[in-house]
Design a protein around this motif. Structure first.
Motif, PDB file in Angstrom:
ATOM      1  N   ALA A  77       0.834  -1.211   0.000  1.00  0.00           N
ATOM      2  CA  ALA A  77       0.000   0.000   0.000  1.00  0.00           C
ATOM      3  C   ALA A  77       0.867   1.259   0.000  1.00  0.00           C
ATOM      4  N   ASN A  78       1.943   1.255   0.778  1.00  0.00           N
ATOM      5  CA  ASN A  78       2.828   2.418   0.826  1.00  0.00           C
ATOM      6  C   ASN A  78       3.519   2.655  -0.515  1.00  0.00           C
ATOM      7  N   MET A  79       4.017   1.580  -1.109  1.00  0.00           N
ATOM      8  CA  MET A  79       4.671   1.718  -2.409  1.00  0.00           C
ATOM      9  C   MET A  79       3.666   2.153  -3.466  1.00  0.00           C
ATOM     10  N   GLN A  80       2.467   1.579  -3.424  1.00  0.00           N
ATOM     11  CA  GLN A  80       1.453   1.921  -4.418  1.00  0.00           C
ATOM     12  C   GLN A  80       1.086   3.397  -4.355  1.00  0.00           C
ATOM     13  N   ALA A  81       1.031   3.953  -3.154  1.00  0.00           N
ATOM     14  CA  ALA A  81       0.732   5.384  -3.016  1.00  0.00           C
ATOM     15  C   ALA A  81       1.806   6.226  -3.701  1.00  0.00           C
ATOM     16  N   GLU A  82       3.069   5.831  -3.560  1.00  0.00           N
ATOM     17  CA  GLU A  82       4.149   6.559  -4.226  1.00  0.00           C
ATOM     18  C   GLU A  82       4.072   6.402  -5.740  1.00  0.00           C
ATOM     19  N   ILE A  83       3.735   5.205  -6.184  1.00  0.00           N
ATOM     20  CA  ILE A  83       3.603   4.949  -7.624  1.00  0.00           C
ATOM     21  C   ILE A  83       2.468   5.783  -8.206  1.00  0.00           C
ATOM     22  N   ASP A  84       1.349   5.810  -7.500  1.00  0.00           N
ATOM     23  CA  ASP A  84       0.189   6.563  -7.980  1.00  0.00           C
ATOM     24  C   ASP A  84       0.497   8.047  -8.147  1.00  0.00           C
ATOM     25  N   ALA A  85       1.454   8.544  -7.370  1.00  0.00           N
ATOM     26  CA  ALA A  85       1.799   9.961  -7.412  1.00  0.00           C
ATOM     27  C   ALA A  85       2.971  10.278  -8.348  1.00  0.00           C
ATOM     28  N   SER A  86       3.511   9.261  -9.029  1.00  0.00           N
ATOM     29  CA  SER A  86       4.717   9.479  -9.839  1.00  0.00           C
ATOM     30  C   SER A  86       4.566   8.967 -11.262  1.00  0.00           C
ATOM     31  N   ASP A  87       4.531   9.884 -12.202  1.00  0.00           N
ATOM     32  CA  ASP A  87       4.492   9.491 -13.615  1.00  0.00           C
ATOM     33  C   ASP A  87       5.754   8.718 -14.008  1.00  0.00           C
ATOM     34  N   ASP A  88       6.899   9.097 -13.437  1.00  0.00           N
ATOM     35  CA  ASP A  88       8.154   8.414 -13.756  1.00  0.00           C
ATOM     36  C   ASP A  88       8.133   6.958 -13.295  1.00  0.00           C
ATOM     37  N   LEU A  89       7.678   6.711 -12.065  1.00  0.00           N
ATOM     38  CA  LEU A  89       7.578   5.332 -11.576  1.00  0.00           C
ATOM     39  C   LEU A  89       6.606   4.528 -12.430  1.00  0.00           C
ATOM     40  N   MET A  93       7.506   1.189 -14.552  1.00  0.00           N
ATOM     41  CA  MET A  93       6.822  -0.089 -14.332  1.00  0.00           C
ATOM     42  C   MET A  93       6.213  -0.629 -15.626  1.00  0.00           C
ATOM     43  N   ILE A  94       5.625   0.242 -16.408  1.00  0.00           N
ATOM     44  CA  ILE A  94       5.057  -0.183 -17.696  1.00  0.00           C
ATOM     45  C   ILE A  94       6.156  -0.784 -18.566  1.00  0.00           C
ATOM     46  N   ALA A  95       7.304  -0.126 -18.612  1.00  0.00           N
ATOM     47  CA  ALA A  95       8.434  -0.643 -19.398  1.00  0.00           C
ATOM     48  C   ALA A  95       8.890  -2.002 -18.863  1.00  0.00           C
ATOM     49  N   ASP A  96       8.898  -2.176 -17.538  1.00  0.00           N
ATOM     50  CA  ASP A  96       9.271  -3.469 -16.944  1.00  0.00           C
ATOM     51  C   ASP A  96       8.327  -4.580 -17.399  1.00  0.00           C
ATOM     52  N   HIS A  97       7.046  -4.309 -17.382  1.00  0.00           N
ATOM     53  CA  HIS A  97       6.070  -5.324 -17.796  1.00  0.00           C
ATOM     54  C   HIS A  97       6.204  -5.653 -19.283  1.00  0.00           C
ATOM     55  N   GLN A  98       6.424  -4.625 -20.101  1.00  0.00           N
ATOM     56  CA  GLN A  98       6.595  -4.862 -21.533  1.00  0.00           C
ATOM     57  C   GLN A  98       7.846  -5.700 -21.800  1.00  0.00           C
ATOM     58  N   GLN A  99       8.916  -5.433 -21.065  1.00  0.00           N
ATOM     59  CA  GLN A  99      10.143  -6.220 -21.190  1.00  0.00           C
ATOM     60  C   GLN A  99       9.887  -7.663 -20.765  1.00  0.00           C
ATOM     61  N   PRO A 153      16.640  -7.140 -13.811  1.00  0.00           N
ATOM     62  CA  PRO A 153      16.274  -6.090 -12.854  1.00  0.00           C
ATOM     63  C   PRO A 153      15.051  -5.291 -13.289  1.00  0.00           C
ATOM     64  N   ASN A 154      14.216  -4.963 -12.293  1.00  0.00           N
ATOM     65  CA  ASN A 154      13.032  -4.146 -12.551  1.00  0.00           C
ATOM     66  C   ASN A 154      12.883  -3.089 -11.456  1.00  0.00           C
ATOM     67  N   THR A 155      11.989  -2.168 -11.683  1.00  0.00           N
ATOM     68  CA  THR A 155      11.779  -1.016 -10.806  1.00  0.00           C
ATOM     69  C   THR A 155      11.468  -1.429  -9.373  1.00  0.00           C
ATOM     70  N   ILE A 156      10.523  -2.322  -9.185  1.00  0.00           N
ATOM     71  CA  ILE A 156      10.114  -2.717  -7.838  1.00  0.00           C
ATOM     72  C   ILE A 156      11.236  -3.494  -7.153  1.00  0.00           C
ATOM     73  N   GLY A 157      11.908  -4.365  -7.861  1.00  0.00           N
ATOM     74  CA  GLY A 157      13.023  -5.102  -7.281  1.00  0.00           C
ATOM     75  C   GLY A 157      14.169  -4.198  -6.857  1.00  0.00           C
TER      76      GLY A 157
END
Length: 167
Positions: A77-89, A93-99, A153-157
């Motif tokens: 939940a804490n990480m998701q709140a930061e992700i929701d507020a960050s276009d860069d994150l 993450m989208i790039a990680d999933h596509q990879q 390697p990915n963003t969350i890791g």
């Protein structure tokens, strides 16, 4: 899907002990721990004639426990709140999933791909990223992100390694 004959029986026994059951769809050991024991396994995209979008599984008990503790403490939940507020994150993450989708496709045998196409699952699988996630800016399970991170390697890791000293 049967276990690949190229995987040593001793390795299969180790993975079985780590999982507490025989691994289904086991294709490879993708990462090992410092002692050379399986840490991340790769699973086929079709298991028991059903699509299986989660290609990497974290089987390292120590890492699983650390991540269990972080999840129990509300980290998602804490990480998701930061992700929701960050276009860069979100973009990362989208790039990680596509990879991940490209990597899963590259590791998919022609036979499995043909069977997925025949069963009308292939196109749907191409829309599922790490851990089978369809919404690429949501965290559902830190274990699946970290298993994938141990391979590519990915963003969350990286975030877990940097902020929570997982590695």
């Amino acid at each position: 899907m049967s276990i690949s004959s190229s995987i040593d029986a001793k390795i299969v026994d180790q993975v079985t002990a780590l999982l507490g059951r025989e691994p289904r769809g086991l294709e490879a050991i993708e990462a090992v721990d410092a002692k050379g024991r399986p840490s991340v396994i790769r699973v086929a995209s079709l298991v028991d004639a059903k699509p299986f979008p989660t290609m990497f599984w974290l089987v390292d008990k120590t890492l699983n426990y650390k991540i269990d503790q972080l999840e129990a403490g509300g980290l998602i939940a804490n990480m998701q709140a930061e992700i929701d507020a960050s276009d860069d994150l979100q973009a990362s993450m989208i790039a990680d999933h596509q990879q991940f989708i490209r990597l899963r496709d590259a590791n998919m045998s022609a036979d499995i791909k043909a069977r997925l196409v025949e069963q009308n699952y292939y196109d749907a699988l191409q829309k599922r990223g790490i851990g089978g996630i369809a919404n690429f800016i949501r965290i559902r399970c830190l274990h699946t992100y970290y298993a994938s991170h141990r391979v590519v390697p990915n963003t969350i890791g990286r975030w877990l390694d940097r902020e929570y000293l997982i590695d």
